[in-house]
Design a protein around this motif. Sequence first.
Motif, short mmCIF file in Angstrom:
data_model
loop_
_atom_site.label_atom_id
_atom_site.label_comp_id
_atom_site.label_asym_id
_atom_site.label_seq_id
_atom_site.Cartn_x
_atom_site.Cartn_y
_atom_site.Cartn_z
N PHE A 47 0.80 -1.23 0.00
CA PHE A 47 0.00 0.00 0.00
C PHE A 47 0.83 1.28 0.00
N ASN A 48 2.09 1.22 0.47
CA ASN A 48 2.91 2.44 0.49
C ASN A 48 4.02 2.41 -0.55
N ASN A 49 3.95 1.45 -1.47
CA ASN A 49 4.89 1.36 -2.60
C ASN A 49 6.35 1.34 -2.16
N ASP A 50 6.64 0.62 -1.07
CA ASP A 50 8.02 0.47 -0.64
C ASP A 50 8.60 -0.89 -1.01
N GLY A 51 7.83 -1.67 -1.79
CA GLY A 51 8.30 -2.97 -2.21
C GLY A 51 8.05 -4.08 -1.22
N ILE A 52 7.36 -3.77 -0.12
CA ILE A 52 7.07 -4.75 0.93
C ILE A 52 5.56 -4.88 1.06
N VAL A 53 5.06 -6.10 1.16
CA VAL A 53 3.62 -6.33 1.23
C VAL A 53 3.08 -5.94 2.59
N ASP A 54 1.96 -5.21 2.58
CA ASP A 54 1.26 -4.77 3.79
C ASP A 54 -0.05 -5.53 3.90
N VAL A 55 -0.78 -5.28 4.97
CA VAL A 55 -2.05 -5.95 5.22
C VAL A 55 -3.15 -4.92 5.45
N ALA A 56 -4.29 -5.11 4.80
CA ALA A 56 -5.48 -4.29 5.05
C ALA A 56 -6.51 -5.17 5.74
N ALA A 57 -7.08 -4.64 6.82
CA ALA A 57 -8.11 -5.37 7.57
C ALA A 57 -9.18 -4.38 7.98
N PRO A 59 -10.95 -1.20 8.58
CA PRO A 59 -10.62 0.23 8.63
C PRO A 59 -9.13 0.55 8.76
N TYR A 60 -8.28 -0.46 8.83
CA TYR A 60 -6.85 -0.22 9.07
C TYR A 60 -5.98 -0.93 8.04
N TRP A 61 -4.77 -0.38 7.84
CA TRP A 61 -3.75 -1.14 7.15
C TRP A 61 -2.49 -1.16 8.00
N TYR A 62 -1.78 -2.28 7.92
CA TYR A 62 -0.62 -2.54 8.75
C TYR A 62 0.61 -2.64 7.87
N GLU A 63 1.66 -1.91 8.24
CA GLU A 63 2.88 -1.90 7.43
C GLU A 63 3.68 -3.18 7.61
N GLY A 64 4.03 -3.80 6.48
CA GLY A 64 4.93 -4.93 6.52
C GLY A 64 6.37 -4.45 6.66
N PRO A 65 7.31 -5.29 7.06
CA PRO A 65 7.13 -6.73 7.20
C PRO A 65 6.70 -7.20 8.59
N ASP A 66 6.74 -6.29 9.61
CA ASP A 66 6.41 -6.74 10.97
C ASP A 66 4.98 -6.40 11.37
N PHE A 67 4.30 -5.52 10.61
CA PHE A 67 2.88 -5.20 10.79
C PHE A 67 2.58 -4.59 12.17
N THR A 68 3.53 -3.90 12.74
CA THR A 68 3.31 -3.28 14.04
C THR A 68 2.80 -1.84 13.92
#
Length: 394
Positions: A47-57, A59-68
């Motif tokens: 979602f932030n085009n940094d080359g790392i997959v994120d997660v949408a759940a 109302p929120y999205w979580y930044e990969g790779p640790d999703f914290t």
Amino acid sequence: MKKLTFCAFLVLFSLTAALPARGFEPKFKKLVLSTDFDTEGAAAADFNNDGIVDVAAGPYWYEGPDFTQKHHIFEGQNYDPESYSISFLNFTYDFNGDGWADLLVCPHPGQTGYWYENPKGEEKLWEPHEASIELANESQNFLDVDGDGEPDLVFNRIGKFGFGKPNKDKPYEPWTFFQVSPDDPKYQHYYHGSGAGDINGDGRVDLLEKDGWYEQPESISATPWPFHPFHFSDAASHILVTDVDGDGLNDVITPMHCHLYGLVWWKQIRAADGTIDFEKNELIPSDPADDFFPKVSQLHSLSLVDLNGDGIDDFVTGKRYLAHGSNGDINPLDPPVLLWYEIQRTADGPVLTPHIIDEDSGVGTQVWTGLINDDDRPDILVGNKHGVFVFLSE
């Protein structure tokens, strides 16, 4: 080394041919992103085009790779697990063609569905755009139905079954709905189940519901599509279409009732005149004994994926936790199990073997499978009344 005799070679060949193809044995690392009830669906993309997959759940999205690190997509809330969220299934796609992944949220069945425009790195709420009114069903499918290379959404409106198509040239306009069924009151808000796949082998994607399948004609605008009645399920969830036994004919996998017990795969039988029928193969009976394995009810979502790398699609499913609250359905407080069925093809026919992944997560109305980390092994993502969980294949 002595050379094999021809007879010995035939024996060795027959024994080898009887063995199923095997890939690796998947093991999973569990990540708990949240223990709140925000959504019953989730999806993954960068979602932030940094080359790392994120997660949408929801109302929120979580930044990969640790999703914290968590960010808002829209204003949401933590729901009571005895009730329901406004986010049932989530799908990602670049709907406006700007190079950034957006999010489609399938709402509480029958409400208006929206896709949310990625703000391209700005820390703000994502702008909603109407996808479809009356976006009903509890098990939508998001895939290319008409073969134009763009994904479509399989669902039903009130009294109509079909699929919604985004307008690639005018992405901010509501989607066009293609009705494939006659008007029928059975297609109400909470109609259970949909599927998509080529049943008759003509190269076109057909649409399935619990009582049969709609054959895609040459023109997708022809309404209704030819219907072939067959009782696949009493109350389906995701109806999977895949060649289970390797005979070149696509078969069907579905729960017999997504709020009770029961899981089957239907073997496609083709008569000499081309007539299509299906033969029932039970994986979980509708009334399993206490010692039956796996005794898991409420299989409210399924996903096809080759989890062990043997070239044959397996599938992931599990128990939808508290689907209708702690007093609804059958054994609602049983452990929320997540499991996968390994499909192997042997000389004696296909073998479908269940494997428990986890007993404290389950599924929601969606289970997502695909690549999250960079090891080329499929991962699993679920969002439900128990929380949001990532399972990385290791």
